[in-house]
Design a protein around this motif. Structure first.
Motif, short mmCIF file in Angstrom:
data_model
loop_
_atom_site.label_atom_id
_atom_site.label_comp_id
_atom_site.label_asym_id
_atom_site.label_seq_id
_atom_site.Cartn_x
_atom_site.Cartn_y
_atom_site.Cartn_z
N ILE A 9 -0.44 13.11 -9.61
CA ILE A 9 -0.45 11.63 -9.67
C ILE A 9 0.01 11.16 -11.06
N ASN A 10 -0.59 11.72 -12.10
CA ASN A 10 -0.38 11.16 -13.44
C ASN A 10 0.95 11.57 -14.06
N VAL A 11 1.44 12.74 -13.70
CA VAL A 11 2.72 13.18 -14.29
C VAL A 11 3.88 12.94 -13.32
N SER A 12 3.81 13.53 -12.11
CA SER A 12 4.95 13.35 -11.17
C SER A 12 5.09 11.88 -10.80
N GLY A 13 3.97 11.19 -10.59
CA GLY A 13 4.02 9.76 -10.25
C GLY A 13 4.72 8.98 -11.35
N THR A 14 4.43 9.32 -12.60
CA THR A 14 5.05 8.62 -13.73
C THR A 14 6.55 8.91 -13.78
N VAL A 15 6.92 10.16 -13.52
CA VAL A 15 8.35 10.49 -13.54
C VAL A 15 9.08 9.69 -12.45
N ASN A 16 8.48 9.57 -11.26
CA ASN A 16 9.11 8.77 -10.20
C ASN A 16 9.36 7.35 -10.69
N LEU A 17 8.38 6.83 -11.38
CA LEU A 17 8.46 5.45 -11.84
C LEU A 17 9.51 5.26 -12.94
N LEU A 18 9.55 6.20 -13.86
CA LEU A 18 10.53 6.11 -14.95
C LEU A 18 11.95 6.27 -14.39
N GLU A 55 0.87 -1.18 0.00
CA GLU A 55 0.00 0.00 0.00
C GLU A 55 0.90 1.23 0.00
N GLY A 56 0.90 1.96 -1.09
CA GLY A 56 1.80 3.11 -1.18
C GLY A 56 1.45 3.96 -2.38
N ASP A 57 2.14 5.10 -2.46
CA ASP A 57 1.75 6.15 -3.40
C ASP A 57 2.84 6.37 -4.46
N VAL A 58 2.45 6.41 -5.71
CA VAL A 58 3.45 6.65 -6.77
C VAL A 58 4.06 8.05 -6.67
N ARG A 59 3.42 8.93 -5.88
CA ARG A 59 4.00 10.28 -5.72
C ARG A 59 5.18 10.28 -4.75
#
Ligand code: NAD
Length: 328
Positions: free
Chosen positions: A105-114, A64-68
């Protein structure tokens, strides 16, 4: 293979994780139970994962965690071979109400993931994009090189995500591919989408409500087809740095959809019309030629067949699903 599915407690990510476990892969799901709709639906999804994992010998982990949060993301990406990124704040109307949160969520979260995937030398990142990137149709069906002029903050975030993925492929040799989904439906689907809404209302003797004149058209995609496209890409090097439509290529007007559901469940009901909602696309229709060429993708059902199957599933699962749909 060890696969990280972000947003794996949600509708599409839930089906992906289930299918990967069924194929014998080890799966980590990252999800923060974003309160966009009833958490109970997501709890059912996680139970389904555990059941499949218990039946086979795949390893299953839910975080349980946040992509941000970059630390959490780094921790779950670290041992992944492939990352399948579904976590997002979906929903066009939500993005009009709350553009900052959706962008976070959709942009910063994606950058974290990439960023974490680049550091961990992940073999491939598959990202969920959307037909919303196209915006106003200049020609239909949409081919991938159709101009992108999103008409909602949500569409802009999905387009930004696509560009970010391409840039990571070009600058850092991180293999990425973005799949542009066209309105996805099926078991455990998100509430507040036309199909689940029409079915729920008709089964309860309430007329289906159409926002606008019903002449808007949509390319509804059965969730199994989305799963198949993702499964093929796990093992394939196709479409690196590229975008690919995943649709049914069989579009239908909202009026026809409401009639199909109504005629099957409650023919006596009269359809009700309310004013159109802002930032909804007028028409969506996918060309799936590129998906066919690159990954052998072929839609498995017509919309009429898929809607029939969804109605059967809804009736079989009505006891737990309907109260959750209605509170969302
Ligand atoms: P969903 O809301 O059911 O699933 C998204 C999941 O992401 C949820 O479980 C949510 O809790 C999780 N999430 C949200 N914010 C998060 C965060 N900050 N950290 C961790 N997890 C978070 O939506 P869905 O319909 O399954 O959509 C999956 C993906 O497909 C999304 O990226 C969406 O934009 C995209 N998409 C969906 C459709 C569709 O018709 N359903 C169409 C086009 C694109």
């Amino acid at each position: 293979m060890r696969i990280l599915v972000t947003g794996g407690a949600g509708f599409i990510g839930g089906h992906l994780a289930e299918s990967f476990l069924d194929d014998g892969h080890d799966v980590t799901v990252l999800d923060n139970f974003e309160p966009f709709y009833a958490e109970g639906i997501k709890r059912h999804t996680l139970d389904a994962h555990r059941e499949v994992a218990d039946e086979g010998d795949s390893e299953y982990r839910f975080v349980e965690g946040d992509v941000r949060d970059p630390e959490t993301v780094r921790e779950v990406v670290d041992d992944a071979d492939v990352v399948v990124h579904q976590a997002a704040q979906a929903g066009v109307r939500e993005s009009v109400k709350n553009p900052r949160k959706v962008t976070d969520i959709n942009v910063s979260g994606t950058v974290n993931l990439l960023e974490a995937s680049k550091e961990a030398d992940v073999k491939r990142v598959i990202l969920a994009s959307s037909s919303s990137v196209y915006g106003k149709p200049r020609s239909l069906p949409y081919e991938e090189d159709h101009p992108t002029e999103p008409v909602s903050p949500y569409g802009v975030t999905k387009l930004t995500q696509e560009h970010m993925a391409r840039v990571y492929t070009e600058l850092h040799d991180l293999p990425t591919v973005c799949l542009r989904y066209f309105t996805v439906y099926g078991p455990r689907m998100r509430p507040n989408m036309a199909i689940s809404n029409f079915v729920s209302r008709c089964l309860n003797g309430e007329p289906p409500v159409i926002y606008g004149d019903g002449q808007q058209t949509r390319d509804f995609t059965y969730v199994d087809d989305v799963v198949d496209a993702n499964r093929t890409l796990l093992e394939s090097g196709a479409a690196d740095g590229d975008v690919v439509n995943v649709g049914s290529s069989d579009n239908i007007s909202i009026q026809e959809l409401a009639e199909t559901v109504r005629d099957q469940l409650a023919p006596e009901l009269e359809i009700v019309y309310e004013s159109a909602r802002e930032a909804d696309a007028e028409h969506t229709h996918a060309s799936v030629e590129k998906a066919g060429e690159l990954i052998g993708y072929e839609p498995s059902r017509t919309i009429a067949e898929g809607v029939g199957e969804f109605i059967e599933w809804y009736q079989a699962n009505r006891e737990w699903y309907e109260p959750l749909v209605q509170v969302s």
